[in-house]
Design a protein around this motif. Structure first.
Motif, PDB file in Angstrom:
ATOM      1  N   LEU A   4       1.365  22.960  -0.891  1.00 36.23           N
ATOM      2  CA  LEU A   4       0.385  23.010   0.201  1.00 36.23           C
ATOM      3  C   LEU A   4       0.313  24.393   0.836  1.00 36.23           C
ATOM      4  O   LEU A   4      -0.172  24.538   1.964  1.00 36.23           O
ATOM      5  CB  LEU A   4       0.747  21.965   1.263  1.00 36.23           C
ATOM      6  N   HIS A   5       0.823  25.404   0.118  1.00 30.01           N
ATOM      7  CA  HIS A   5       0.713  26.816   0.509  1.00 30.01           C
ATOM      8  C   HIS A   5       1.512  27.155   1.770  1.00 30.01           C
ATOM      9  O   HIS A   5       1.135  28.036   2.535  1.00 30.01           O
ATOM     10  CB  HIS A   5      -0.758  27.206   0.705  1.00 30.01           C
ATOM     11  N   ILE A   6       2.616  26.455   1.968  1.00 26.39           N
ATOM     12  CA  ILE A   6       3.546  26.829   3.028  1.00 26.39           C
ATOM     13  C   ILE A   6       4.508  27.864   2.453  1.00 26.39           C
ATOM     14  O   ILE A   6       4.959  27.738   1.313  1.00 26.39           O
ATOM     15  CB  ILE A   6       4.314  25.598   3.554  1.00 26.39           C
ATOM     16  N   ASN A   7       4.808  28.885   3.232  1.00 27.07           N
ATOM     17  CA  ASN A   7       5.716  29.946   2.804  1.00 27.07           C
ATOM     18  C   ASN A   7       6.986  29.355   2.200  1.00 27.07           C
ATOM     19  O   ASN A   7       7.570  28.433   2.762  1.00 27.07           O
ATOM     20  CB  ASN A   7       6.057  30.835   4.008  1.00 27.07           C
ATOM     21  N   SER A   8       7.415  29.886   1.044  1.00 26.40           N
ATOM     22  CA  SER A   8       8.564  29.303   0.327  1.00 26.40           C
ATOM     23  C   SER A   8       9.835  29.344   1.177  1.00 26.40           C
ATOM     24  O   SER A   8      10.668  28.431   1.086  1.00 26.40           O
ATOM     25  CB  SER A   8       8.791  30.043  -0.991  1.00 26.40           C
ATOM     26  N   GLN A   9      10.013  30.390   1.996  1.00 24.99           N
ATOM     27  CA  GLN A   9      11.195  30.457   2.849  1.00 24.99           C
ATOM     28  C   GLN A   9      11.181  29.352   3.903  1.00 24.99           C
ATOM     29  O   GLN A   9      12.198  28.721   4.185  1.00 24.99           O
ATOM     30  CB  GLN A   9      11.271  31.834   3.544  1.00 24.99           C
TER      31      GLN A   9
END
Length: 452
Positions: free
Chosen positions: A388-393
């Motif tokens: 869902l395009h949330i930052n991987s960190q």
């Protein structure tokens, strides 16, 4: 808010609790300062280890509080000690000598701890060699030091760093509050949270590629809170089995005759199934790195991509299987039944002996299924967040190993603080109810503390 400050005041009034909390904060501060001290001969300004922030290495970097990517003296953290503890625990099941030590009480535990420390040294030295050769680029090493001398010195420094962190953890357990090793891992994970939130906020509201705006960021925070609440339910879930103890009269005193409960955890295996499953899921990526010719294999590539449906399906199945496996080797219904029989206890409506053992085993089997499914859901949520395009960190905090460790350690620490308050006849941390930590798991050797 008034009750909150009253609780803080009560905590500060208890001298023993106050000293323990201050000791814990001091030891954790020492650990955090040490995590920024680079290895001798490494130029931290030149070092740019982006690969250490992704995949399995990114998970290790999170557990080490960022020390892994900074080439710190604490780069390996306490993970070698955790690995050694797991190995020794499994040896207690397969090797009669270690099984005997587990039943010898305090002297046996002392010997097991000694074996664990020796194994920690061996694992740390082996991992240190791989770390120096794979994670530190030649241009970041001081030209004054030769490659061989730098490798040798770094092995000793990294081993000493891990042993020092292990010592800090033991001191926190003895002189502080909570489980020291678990708190060190938790602090390392939390240290990554502010930067992850800032990066996610920046990606949503500022910059040329900003998407979603503040509203989407607020939705993500609310979703994170919901996932945390769901994780707490899974970690805290128990199935209570009523146990009646026979009445005995010794002299002028009456013993037994009361009803108690055996709390069986819905997730008795803790975070270990996820750790085992993750180790297996990195095998396809390892194979493809050694054999470039087969990297075009679609199945292998799908298994190597942690956002693919095939990867997450296999990952979830492995977690469910490992949950049953780890629960079977840590919870011993036969031993629980024998101990209950020796103490004059019985489950109402169930005959003592084998019938009781079979009944407990059946209950454990039934509650382990939903527990393993919920654990699998928590484990794959970070991959869904990344899709869902949330930052991987930031996505790592939506589930998986890190979130379960955070929830479990916080609950354990709060439960210990509340115990100190109640012993001094103060109110607990909550106006209603009590904080419940992760209950120790009954085994053939008595009880063992919960997994990390």
């Amino acid at each position: 808010m008034k009750n909150f400050f009253t609780t803080l005041s009560n905590i500060w009034k208890i001298e023993d609790l106050r000293v323990r909390i201050l000791n814990t904060l001091l030891f954790l501060l020492i650990y955090r300062v040490g995590s920024y001290v680079a290895l001798p001969g490494v130029d931290a300004n030149v070092l740019n280890n982006q690969a250490a922030k992704e995949g399995l290495l990114g998970l290790l970097n999170m557990f080490a509080g960022g020390s892994f990517s900074r080439a710190s003296i604490f780069a390996l953290g306490v993970m070698p000690y955790i690995s050694a503890s797991i190995v020794v625990q499994l040896l207690g099941i397969a090797v009669p000598y270690f099984a005997k030590l587990q039943k010898e009480g305090e002297s046996g535990r002392s010997k097991i701890n000694q074996w664990t420390r020796y194994l920690t040294i061996a694992i740390t030295m082996a991992q240190a060699v791989g770390y120096v050769r794979s994670q530190i680029t030649p241009n970041a090493i001081s030209p004054v030091l030769g490659s061989g001398w730098f490798t040798l010195s770094s092995i000793f420094v990294l081993t000493a760093g891990t042993l020092f962190v292990m010592w800090l953890g033991e001191k926190i357990t003895d002189k502080g509050i909570g489980n020291g090793i678990s708190l060190i891992i938790m602090v390392g994970i939390i240290a990554q949270l502010p930067a992850a939130i800032i990066d996610e906020f920046s990606s949503r509201v500022s910059g040329a590629n900003a998407t979603g705006g503040p509203l989407l960021f607020i939705v993500e925070i609310l979703a994170l809170v919901g996932v945390v609440m769901f994780t707490i339910l899974v970690v805290q879930g128990t199935r209570k089995i009523a146990v009646q103890y026979a009445k005995r009269i010794v002299g002028n005193k009456q013993y037994g005759g009361v009803r108690q409960y055996i709390p069986l955890k819905v997730n008795a295996a803790g975070v270990m199934p996820i750790i085992f499953a993750q180790a297996l899921m990195f095998i396809p990526a390892t194979i493809s790195s050694f054999f470039p010719d087969i990297q075009s294999n679609s199945v292998l590539m799908a298994l190597s991509n942690y956002t693919s449906w095939l990867h997450n399906l296999v990952f979830a199945i492995l977690i469910i299987l490992f949950t049953y496996f780890y629960t079977a080797i840590t919870v011993n219904p036969k031993q629980m039944s024998d101990d209950m029989k020796k103490n004059g206890g019985f489950i109402p409506g169930v005959a003592p002996g084998n019938a009781t053992s079979d009944y407990i085993d059946a209950v454990i089997s039934r509650i382990t299924l939903p527990g393993s499914i919920f654990l699998a859901i928590i484990a794959i949520i970070p991959a869904l967040a990344n899709i869902l395009h949330i930052n991987s960190q930031f996505a790592r905090f939506f589930g998986g190993t890190s979130l379960i460790i955070l929830v479990g350690v916080v609950l354990d620490t709060l439960q210990q603080i509340e115990s100190h308050l109640l012993m001094r006849h103060y109110d607990g941390l909550m106006k209603t109810g009590r904080v419940k930590g992760r209950t120790a798991v009954p085994t053939a050797a008595g009880t063992v503390p919960p997994a990390i």
